[in-house]
Design a protein around this motif. Structure first.
Motif, PDB file in Angstrom:
ATOM      1  N   GLY A  12       0.845  -1.193   0.000  1.00  0.00           N
ATOM      2  CA  GLY A  12       0.000   0.000   0.000  1.00  0.00           C
ATOM      3  C   GLY A  12       0.877   1.238   0.000  1.00  0.00           C
ATOM      4  O   GLY A  12       2.107   1.166  -0.096  1.00  0.00           O
ATOM      5  N   ALA A  13       0.222   2.381   0.133  1.00  0.00           N
ATOM      6  CA  ALA A  13       0.893   3.677  -0.026  1.00  0.00           C
ATOM      7  C   ALA A  13       2.097   3.846   0.901  1.00  0.00           C
ATOM      8  O   ALA A  13       3.041   4.581   0.608  1.00  0.00           O
ATOM      9  CB  ALA A  13      -0.119   4.797   0.210  1.00  0.00           C
ATOM     10  N   GLU A  18       8.458   6.774   1.691  1.00  0.00           N
ATOM     11  CA  GLU A  18       9.847   7.244   1.821  1.00  0.00           C
ATOM     12  C   GLU A  18      10.474   7.549   0.460  1.00  0.00           C
ATOM     13  O   GLU A  18      11.617   7.973   0.386  1.00  0.00           O
ATOM     14  CB  GLU A  18      10.667   6.212   2.606  1.00  0.00           C
ATOM     15  CG  GLU A  18      10.224   6.148   4.080  1.00  0.00           C
ATOM     16  CD  GLU A  18      10.675   4.889   4.768  1.00  0.00           C
ATOM     17  OE1 GLU A  18       9.933   3.889   4.708  1.00  0.00           O
ATOM     18  OE2 GLU A  18      11.766   4.889   5.371  1.00  0.00           O
ATOM     19  N   PHE A  24      -2.571   8.048   2.061  1.00  0.00           N
ATOM     20  CA  PHE A  24      -3.949   8.575   1.954  1.00  0.00           C
ATOM     21  C   PHE A  24      -4.509   8.989   3.311  1.00  0.00           C
ATOM     22  O   PHE A  24      -5.125  10.051   3.439  1.00  0.00           O
ATOM     23  CB  PHE A  24      -4.862   7.503   1.307  1.00  0.00           C
ATOM     24  CG  PHE A  24      -4.534   7.270  -0.124  1.00  0.00           C
ATOM     25  CD1 PHE A  24      -3.662   6.252  -0.499  1.00  0.00           C
ATOM     26  CD2 PHE A  24      -5.059   8.096  -1.115  1.00  0.00           C
ATOM     27  CE1 PHE A  24      -3.332   6.045  -1.827  1.00  0.00           C
ATOM     28  CE2 PHE A  24      -4.731   7.890  -2.453  1.00  0.00           C
ATOM     29  CZ  PHE A  24      -3.873   6.877  -2.803  1.00  0.00           C
ATOM     30  N   ARG A  25      -4.299   8.121   4.329  1.00  0.00           N
ATOM     31  CA  ARG A  25      -5.022   8.341   5.588  1.00  0.00           C
ATOM     32  C   ARG A  25      -4.120   8.815   6.734  1.00  0.00           C
ATOM     33  O   ARG A  25      -4.584   8.945   7.848  1.00  0.00           O
ATOM     34  CB  ARG A  25      -5.767   7.048   5.963  1.00  0.00           C
ATOM     35  CG  ARG A  25      -6.883   6.757   4.970  1.00  0.00           C
ATOM     36  CD  ARG A  25      -7.542   5.406   5.131  1.00  0.00           C
ATOM     37  NE  ARG A  25      -8.522   5.233   4.055  1.00  0.00           N
ATOM     38  CZ  ARG A  25      -8.197   4.853   2.824  1.00  0.00           C
ATOM     39  NH1 ARG A  25      -6.935   4.585   2.507  1.00  0.00           N
ATOM     40  NH2 ARG A  25      -9.100   4.749   1.858  1.00  0.00           N
ATOM     41  N   ASN A  94      -1.075   0.419  -4.984  1.00  0.00           N
ATOM     42  CA  ASN A  94      -0.511   1.691  -5.435  1.00  0.00           C
ATOM     43  C   ASN A  94      -0.626   1.845  -6.950  1.00  0.00           C
ATOM     44  O   ASN A  94      -0.586   0.847  -7.673  1.00  0.00           O
ATOM     45  CB  ASN A  94       0.963   1.802  -5.019  1.00  0.00           C
ATOM     46  CG  ASN A  94       1.125   1.701  -3.506  1.00  0.00           C
ATOM     47  OD1 ASN A  94       0.180   1.950  -2.745  1.00  0.00           O
ATOM     48  ND2 ASN A  94       2.305   1.304  -3.064  1.00  0.00           N
ATOM     49  N   HIS A 111      -5.435  -1.522  -8.252  1.00  0.00           N
ATOM     50  CA  HIS A 111      -6.158  -0.245  -8.341  1.00  0.00           C
ATOM     51  C   HIS A 111      -5.764   0.534  -9.585  1.00  0.00           C
ATOM     52  O   HIS A 111      -6.011   1.736  -9.673  1.00  0.00           O
ATOM     53  CB  HIS A 111      -5.911   0.607  -7.088  1.00  0.00           C
ATOM     54  CG  HIS A 111      -6.594   0.047  -5.875  1.00  0.00           C
ATOM     55  ND1 HIS A 111      -6.314   0.469  -4.599  1.00  0.00           N
ATOM     56  CD2 HIS A 111      -7.538  -0.923  -5.732  1.00  0.00           C
ATOM     57  CE1 HIS A 111      -7.068  -0.194  -3.736  1.00  0.00           C
ATOM     58  NE2 HIS A 111      -7.811  -1.061  -4.391  1.00  0.00           N
ATOM     59  N   GLY A 178       2.810  -1.583   4.395  1.00  0.00           N
ATOM     60  CA  GLY A 178       2.460  -0.188   4.146  1.00  0.00           C
ATOM     61  C   GLY A 178       1.025   0.052   3.771  1.00  0.00           C
ATOM     62  O   GLY A 178       0.735   0.918   2.941  1.00  0.00           O
ATOM     63  N   GLY A 181      -5.168  -1.176   5.917  1.00  0.00           N
ATOM     64  CA  GLY A 181      -6.196  -2.212   6.071  1.00  0.00           C
ATOM     65  C   GLY A 181      -7.596  -1.634   6.174  1.00  0.00           C
ATOM     66  O   GLY A 181      -8.475  -2.181   6.833  1.00  0.00           O
ATOM     67  N   ASN A 204       4.550  -2.609   8.844  1.00  0.00           N
ATOM     68  CA  ASN A 204       3.863  -1.327   8.709  1.00  0.00           C
ATOM     69  C   ASN A 204       4.396  -0.333   9.728  1.00  0.00           C
ATOM     70  O   ASN A 204       4.900  -0.738  10.780  1.00  0.00           O
ATOM     71  CB  ASN A 204       2.350  -1.536   8.899  1.00  0.00           C
ATOM     72  CG  ASN A 204       1.531  -0.463   8.212  1.00  0.00           C
ATOM     73  OD1 ASN A 204       1.660  -0.252   7.008  1.00  0.00           O
ATOM     74  ND2 ASN A 204       0.717   0.239   8.994  1.00  0.00           N
ATOM     75  N   GLU A 206       2.773   1.542  11.688  1.00  0.00           N
ATOM     76  CA  GLU A 206       2.026   1.370  12.952  1.00  0.00           C
ATOM     77  C   GLU A 206       0.998   0.268  12.733  1.00  0.00           C
ATOM     78  O   GLU A 206       0.729  -0.114  11.597  1.00  0.00           O
ATOM     79  CB  GLU A 206       1.348   2.687  13.322  1.00  0.00           C
ATOM     80  CG  GLU A 206       0.425   3.188  12.244  1.00  0.00           C
ATOM     81  CD  GLU A 206       0.120   4.685  12.365  1.00  0.00           C
ATOM     82  OE1 GLU A 206       0.817   5.395  13.086  1.00  0.00           O
ATOM     83  OE2 GLU A 206      -0.841   5.103  11.693  1.00  0.00           O
ATOM     84  N   GLY A 220       7.503  -0.149  11.945  1.00  0.00           N
ATOM     85  CA  GLY A 220       8.627   0.753  11.690  1.00  0.00           C
ATOM     86  C   GLY A 220       8.592   1.147  10.227  1.00  0.00           C
ATOM     87  O   GLY A 220       7.679   0.762   9.490  1.00  0.00           O
TER      88      GLY A 220
HETATM   89  N1  APR Z   1       6.744   2.681   6.185  1.00  0.00           N
HETATM   90  C1  APR Z   1       5.774   1.754   6.388  1.00  0.00           C
HETATM   91  N2  APR Z   1       4.457   2.055   6.519  1.00  0.00           N
HETATM   92  C2  APR Z   1       4.130   3.357   6.435  1.00  0.00           C
HETATM   93  C3  APR Z   1       5.077   4.381   6.229  1.00  0.00           C
HETATM   94  C4  APR Z   1       6.435   3.996   6.094  1.00  0.00           C
HETATM   95  N3  APR Z   1       7.408   4.893   5.902  1.00  0.00           N
HETATM   96  N4  APR Z   1       4.423   5.574   6.209  1.00  0.00           N
HETATM   97  C5  APR Z   1       3.114   5.300   6.399  1.00  0.00           C
HETATM   98  N5  APR Z   1       2.935   3.981   6.542  1.00  0.00           N
HETATM   99  C6  APR Z   1       1.686   3.240   6.756  1.00  0.00           C
HETATM  100  C7  APR Z   1       0.666   3.998   7.583  1.00  0.00           C
HETATM  101  O1  APR Z   1       0.843   3.732   8.968  1.00  0.00           O
HETATM  102  C8  APR Z   1      -0.650   3.406   7.072  1.00  0.00           C
HETATM  103  O2  APR Z   1      -1.037   2.272   7.844  1.00  0.00           O
HETATM  104  O3  APR Z   1       1.096   3.044   5.498  1.00  0.00           O
HETATM  105  C9  APR Z   1      -0.320   2.942   5.641  1.00  0.00           C
HETATM  106  C10 APR Z   1      -0.961   3.796   4.564  1.00  0.00           C
HETATM  107  O4  APR Z   1      -2.359   3.641   4.687  1.00  0.00           O
HETATM  108  P1  APR Z   1      -3.308   4.440   3.684  1.00  0.00           P
HETATM  109  O5  APR Z   1      -2.875   5.863   3.637  1.00  0.00           O
HETATM  110  O6  APR Z   1      -4.711   4.107   4.068  1.00  0.00           O
HETATM  111  O7  APR Z   1      -2.965   3.825   2.232  1.00  0.00           O
HETATM  112  P2  APR Z   1      -3.464   2.439   1.660  1.00  0.00           P
HETATM  113  O8  APR Z   1      -3.655   1.445   2.770  1.00  0.00           O
HETATM  114  O9  APR Z   1      -2.539   2.079   0.565  1.00  0.00           O
HETATM  115  O10 APR Z   1      -4.907   2.818   1.037  1.00  0.00           O
HETATM  116  C11 APR Z   1      -5.578   1.802   0.336  1.00  0.00           C
HETATM  117  O11 APR Z   1      -7.294   3.379  -0.288  1.00  0.00           O
HETATM  118  O12 APR Z   1      -7.767   5.516  -0.858  1.00  0.00           O
HETATM  119  C12 APR Z   1      -7.634   4.248  -1.347  1.00  0.00           C
HETATM  120  O13 APR Z   1      -7.072   3.706  -3.551  1.00  0.00           O
HETATM  121  C13 APR Z   1      -6.528   4.194  -2.360  1.00  0.00           C
HETATM  122  O14 APR Z   1      -5.025   2.358  -2.785  1.00  0.00           O
HETATM  123  C14 APR Z   1      -5.540   3.210  -1.771  1.00  0.00           C
HETATM  124  C15 APR Z   1      -6.371   2.435  -0.772  1.00  0.00           C
END
Ligand code: APR
Length: 236
Positions: A12-13, A18, A24-25, A94, A111, A178, A181, A204, A206, A220
């Motif tokens: 995920g994002a 980095e 996103f959230r 992503n 996606h 990343g 959920g 992840n 957190e 981490g």
């Molecule tokens: N290393 C690891 N994890 C990280 C880091 C990092 N440097 N920075 C942030 N995170 C974690 C955050 O703690 C969070 O749990 O990455 C996660 C990102 O979560 P979201 O922002 O919700 O992104 P994602 O889970 O990919 O979103 C899923 O939602 O909005 C839609 O289509 C969009 O594909 C996306 C989907």
């Protein structure tokens, strides 16, 4: 772990954070400043295509900035695919191309992809590295269709689901990296992997919404956790 043959990795994002791409959230995430209803639904595109195109044009411009490169986590996953004796599939939520640029080949974008556009008339998909405007007509059909970002909006079906379900049913190890959920069906993959008897690991920043569903969770930055985890797998 050496007897674990098939690995499925969901990203995920957070894995691209980095590299300089926003999540996103998180507090500084995309949905903190833009509403999903305004830029990431079919209704939004029907209502105001120019606004939707501008949102994705800005993200495409950023992705094409030379400063945005794959990071150690993307690179570690490409190494795992290269050196692991069994199949490794990366399923990413992503829409960036950082996994490809790191060298991963077994990759499914559930996606869609920011660097592709799809004709609303004939469905033709074309690479796009420039600004898309709402009157950017498709060259492939009778010109009635216009090009939209080839990404999956809320309310639309994710891509490659049959392939993903099949891979999860055969997984020996499922690693989620990343992602918060929050969004299904990706958030449910850990359950499917568990039912298939896979070992499940979350890497992840957190604990995610589904952290308790995993056999193991490490927290981490991805650029620290992922290379270390890949090293452990390859050394086992
Ligand atoms: N290393 C690891 N994890 C990280 C880091 C990092 N440097 N920075 C942030 N995170 C974690 C955050 O703690 C969070 O749990 O990455 C996660 C990102 O979560 P979201 O922002 O919700 O992104 P994602 O889970 O990919 O979103 C899923 O939602 O909005 C839609 O289509 C969009 O594909 C996306 C989907």
């Amino acid at each position: 772990m050496a007897d674990m043959q098939s690995i499925v990795i969901l990203t995920g994002a957070g894995i691209s954070r980095e590299s300089g791409l926003a999540t996103f959230r998180d507090a500084d995430g995309i949905w903190a400043t833009v509403r999903i209803e305004d830029v990431a639904t079919p209704e939004a595109f029907r209502r105001n295509p120019a606004r939707v195109q501008a949102f994705y044009n800005a993200r495409r411009r950023q992705l094409l900035d030379p400063a945005v490169q794959p990071n150690a986590a993307h690179i570690a996953l490409a190494r795992l695919e290269r050196d692991w004796p069994g199949p490794v599939l990366v399923v990413t939520q992503n829409i960036d191309d950082l996994h490809e640029r790191a060298g991963t080949r077994g990759l499914l974008h559930m996606h869609g992809e920011l660097l592709k556009a799809r004709c609303t008339g004939c469905g033709r998909v074309v690479p796009v590295t420039e600004e898309l405007t709402q009157d950017f007509a498709c060259a492939g059909c009778d010109g009635t269709g216009s090009l939209r970002p080839d990404v999956v909006w809320f309310g639309e079906m994710p891509m490659h689901m049959a392939e993903i379900e099949q891979a999860l049913a055969q997984a020996d190890l499922f690693v989620s990296i990343g992602t918060s959920g929050n969004v299904y069906p990706a958030a449910g993959f850990v359950d499917e992997a568990r039912r298939a008897g896979a070992r499940t690991v979350e890497l992840n920043l957190e604990p995610s919404e589904g952290a308790r569903l995993f056999d193991e969770a490490r927290h981490g930055p991805a650029t620290e956790l992922v290379p270390a985890f890949v090293e452990e797998l390859l050394r086992a």
